[in-house]
Design a protein around this motif. Structure first.
Motif, PDB file in Angstrom:
ATOM      1  N   GLN A  14       0.818  -1.194   0.000  1.00 61.86           N
ATOM      2  CA  GLN A  14       0.000   0.000   0.000  1.00 61.86           C
ATOM      3  C   GLN A  14       0.860   1.255   0.000  1.00 61.86           C
ATOM      4  O   GLN A  14       2.073   1.164   0.054  1.00 61.86           O
ATOM      5  CB  GLN A  14      -0.937   0.000   1.202  1.00 61.86           C
ATOM      6  N   ALA A  15       0.196   2.394  -0.091  1.00 63.06           N
ATOM      7  CA  ALA A  15       0.847   3.705  -0.143  1.00 63.06           C
ATOM      8  C   ALA A  15       1.731   3.822  -1.392  1.00 63.06           C
ATOM      9  O   ALA A  15       2.827   4.345  -1.344  1.00 63.06           O
ATOM     10  CB  ALA A  15       1.635   3.990   1.129  1.00 63.06           C
ATOM     11  N   GLU A  19       1.111   6.876 -10.144  1.00 67.82           N
ATOM     12  CA  GLU A  19       1.975   6.797 -11.318  1.00 67.82           C
ATOM     13  C   GLU A  19       2.957   5.628 -11.260  1.00 67.82           C
ATOM     14  O   GLU A  19       3.586   5.285 -12.255  1.00 67.82           O
ATOM     15  CB  GLU A  19       2.722   8.115 -11.560  1.00 67.82           C
ATOM     16  N   GLN A  20       3.088   4.973 -10.113  1.00 65.59           N
ATOM     17  CA  GLN A  20       3.976   3.815  -9.961  1.00 65.59           C
ATOM     18  C   GLN A  20       3.251   2.485 -10.179  1.00 65.59           C
ATOM     19  O   GLN A  20       3.891   1.444 -10.303  1.00 65.59           O
ATOM     20  CB  GLN A  20       4.589   3.809  -8.558  1.00 65.59           C
ATOM     21  N   VAL A  21       1.933   2.505 -10.221  1.00 61.12           N
ATOM     22  CA  VAL A  21       1.136   1.276 -10.249  1.00 61.12           C
ATOM     23  C   VAL A  21       1.481   0.380 -11.429  1.00 61.12           C
ATOM     24  O   VAL A  21       1.686  -0.818 -11.257  1.00 61.12           O
ATOM     25  CB  VAL A  21      -0.377   1.602 -10.231  1.00 61.12           C
ATOM     26  N   SER A  38      -6.481  -1.086  -5.877  1.00 59.34           N
ATOM     27  CA  SER A  38      -7.471  -0.172  -5.315  1.00 59.34           C
ATOM     28  C   SER A  38      -6.828   1.212  -5.277  1.00 59.34           C
ATOM     29  O   SER A  38      -5.645   1.331  -4.949  1.00 59.34           O
ATOM     30  CB  SER A  38      -7.850  -0.579  -3.894  1.00 59.34           C
ATOM     31  N   LYS A  39      -7.605   2.252  -5.609  1.00 61.83           N
ATOM     32  CA  LYS A  39      -7.062   3.615  -5.632  1.00 61.83           C
ATOM     33  C   LYS A  39      -7.934   4.551  -4.800  1.00 61.83           C
ATOM     34  O   LYS A  39      -9.155   4.408  -4.771  1.00 61.83           O
ATOM     35  CB  LYS A  39      -7.002   4.131  -7.065  1.00 61.83           C
ATOM     36  N   LEU A  40      -7.270   5.506  -4.135  1.00 61.75           N
ATOM     37  CA  LEU A  40      -7.969   6.525  -3.359  1.00 61.75           C
ATOM     38  C   LEU A  40      -7.071   7.745  -3.219  1.00 61.75           C
ATOM     39  O   LEU A  40      -5.937   7.628  -2.733  1.00 61.75           O
ATOM     40  CB  LEU A  40      -8.339   5.986  -1.973  1.00 61.75           C
ATOM     41  N   SER A  44      -2.422   4.154  -4.106  1.00 62.79           N
ATOM     42  CA  SER A  44      -2.915   2.850  -4.541  1.00 62.79           C
ATOM     43  C   SER A  44      -2.468   1.757  -3.594  1.00 62.79           C
ATOM     44  O   SER A  44      -1.471   1.884  -2.879  1.00 62.79           O
ATOM     45  CB  SER A  44      -2.397   2.531  -5.942  1.00 62.79           C
ATOM     46  N   CYS A  45      -3.222   0.661  -3.635  1.00 61.39           N
ATOM     47  CA  CYS A  45      -2.892  -0.566  -2.922  1.00 61.39           C
ATOM     48  C   CYS A  45      -2.948  -1.691  -3.947  1.00 61.39           C
ATOM     49  O   CYS A  45      -3.922  -1.814  -4.686  1.00 61.39           O
ATOM     50  CB  CYS A  45      -3.893  -0.813  -1.801  1.00 61.39           C
TER      51      CYS A  45
END
Length: 79
Positions: A14-15, A19-21, A38-40, A44-45
């Motif tokens: 997480q955290a 842009e790194q996903v 999952s994004k918020l 992302s996680c």
């Protein structure tokens, strides 16, 4: 973390900046099945299940190399 997980274990990172996903997901896909993101609020996680058997290419120093590629940390610090 992946190197220490048993096959079938569920893992999450997480955290992660949005842009790194893509880069991290591509790297993790060698070692994890059923990857989901999952994004918020720009973070992302990434979750997935450790693939079937212990990945021999993560043994020893290769786990450190894998982590360095993800974080883009230089292999040898200067100085």
């Amino acid at each position: 973390i992946i190197a220490f997980a048993n096959p079938g274990a569920e893992l999450a990172s997480q955290a992660i900046l949005s842009e790194q996903v893509q880069r991290i997901t591509e790297l993790y896909s060698r070692y994890l099945d059923d990857i989901s993101v999952s994004k918020l609020d720009g973070w992302s996680c990434i979750e997935g299940t450790r693939k079937g058997s212990r990945c021999q290419d993560l043994a020893g120093g290769r786990a450190v190399e894998f982590a360095r590629r993800i974080t883009k940390e230089p292999a040898h610090a200067e100085g």
